[in-house]
Design an enzyme around this catalytic site. Structure first.
Site, short mmCIF file in Angstrom:
data_model
loop_
_atom_site.label_atom_id
_atom_site.label_comp_id
_atom_site.label_asym_id
_atom_site.label_seq_id
_atom_site.Cartn_x
_atom_site.Cartn_y
_atom_site.Cartn_z
N LYS A 208 0.84 -1.20 0.00
CA LYS A 208 0.00 0.00 0.00
C LYS A 208 0.88 1.25 0.00
CE LYS A 208 -3.83 -2.35 2.24
NZ LYS A 208 -4.52 -2.74 3.47
N GLN B 8 -4.47 -1.18 9.69
CA GLN B 8 -4.41 -2.52 9.11
C GLN B 8 -5.03 -3.54 10.07
OE1 GLN B 8 -3.27 -3.26 5.92
NE2 GLN B 8 -4.06 -5.30 6.35
N ASP C 94 -10.79 3.35 3.81
CA ASP C 94 -11.16 1.93 3.70
C ASP C 94 -12.67 1.77 3.53
OD1 ASP C 94 -9.15 0.05 3.59
OD2 ASP C 94 -8.83 -0.02 5.77
#
Ligand code: NAP
Length: 290
Positions: free
Chosen positions: A53, A97, A120
């Protein structure tokens, strides 16, 4: 029939070039999109995801910040880090995460992220907006799949989409996005009886289970489009999906490979969400969230 390959690497690359242009345009007005990633603990898979990422965000010209915390971090310390990022004007996207260590309440952490920086798309406020079709950050994996279907020219309206899996990050939102594009949607899960009787009806079959090569030609209607979300290791430790590719490609009309299918699209949509957050924060919002 041998299925057409839906190439997530190529589609992702095309999209990233567009994102890179968007970043350059913003930079002309001194606004650099910033993505912050919080990584807790040493889980090898999470470390790899985070590394990818970060690398991808830098490649399109974004500022990337990694906050590494030990697995022993307290919930409050983690929440304090989220709060700092919420208050940091140079950060437009915040990603924690998952999974988090068991002593930390994941829901609480997700809810602590400013919904305007929730790239997200997991914050309940954004999930709610998605449900009622309002503009918001869409969760990256289903959003990436929608983009793949669009760019491959797969017709969705009036088609029967069957989704195996009902997780909050993949299965459930996937069904909503397909429904919004006028598919007829069926959800299957571990309690579904006679799974093939449902999957055999699918014009579009989305598989998000987490079991290596579980779906075979016996689950697939001739000519169906098959999207494999799974990321597993086979008996030889090789990366593979939830679909048995060799068997499935004989009946499907189009199929995503693993690796090289949904995975690259997920990261790309994270970059797209971060760009859109920056555009909105810097007053350059474009009406292109969906
Ligand atoms: P998850 O939260 O574990 O959910 C799995 C779903 O599959 C559940 O809804 C479960 O049903 C269902 N299921 C399990 N066994 C089944 C069976 N035998 N028959 C029918 N349904 C069954 O997983 P997830 O987070 O959605 O992820 C799914 C897979 O996608 C994993 O391999 C993950 O690594 C991968 N993934 C890939 C990406 C990417 O970018 N490529 C992104 C996210 C996830 P119940 O609800 O009844 O338990």
């Amino acid at each position: 029939m041998t299925a057409k390959l839906i190439d997530g690497i190529a589609i992702g690359k095309e999209l990233r070039a567009e994102i890179k242009n968007g970043v350059s345009e913003l930079e002309e007005s001194s606004c650099v999109p910033g993505l912050a990633v919080i990584l807790v603990g040493e889980d090898p898979a999470s470390q790899t995801y985070v590394k990818n990422k970060q690398k991808s965000s830098v490649e399109v010209g974004m500022k990337s910040e990694l906050i590494r915390l030990p697995a022993t971090v307290t919930e409050q310390e983690l929440l304090d880090h989220v709060q700092q990022l919420n208050n940091d004007d140079s950060i437009h996207g915040i990603l924690v995460q998952l999974p988090l260590p068991k002593h930390i309440n994941e829901d609480l952490v997700i809810q602590a992220i400013n919904p305007n920086k929730d790239v997200d798309g997991f914050h309940p406020q954004n999930v709610g907006k998605m449900m009622i079709g309002q503009e918001t950050f869409l969760p990256c994996t289903p959003h990436g799949i929608m983009e793949m279907l669009k760019r491959t020219g797969v017709e969705i309206a009036g088609k029967h989409a069957v989704i195996i899996g009902r997780s909050n990050i993949v299965g459930k939102p996937m069904g909503q996005l397909l429904l919004q594009k006028d598919a007829t949607v069926t959800y299957c899960h571990s309690r579904t009886k006679d799974l093939p009787s449902f999957t055999k009806q699918a014009d579009i079959l989305i598989v998000a289970i987490g079991r290596a090569k579980f779906v075979t030609d016996e689950h697939i209607k001739e000519g169906a489009v098959v999207i494999d979300v799974g990321m597993n290791r086979d008996e030889n430790g090789k990366l593979c999906g939830d679909v048995d590719f060799e068997k499935a490609e004989k009946v499907a009309s189009a199929i995503t490979p693993v690796p090289g299918g949904v995975g690259p699209m997920t990261i790309t949509m994270l970059l797209k969400n971060t760009l859109q957050s920056a555009e909105s924060a810097c007053g350059k919002a474009k009406n292109n969230l969906q």
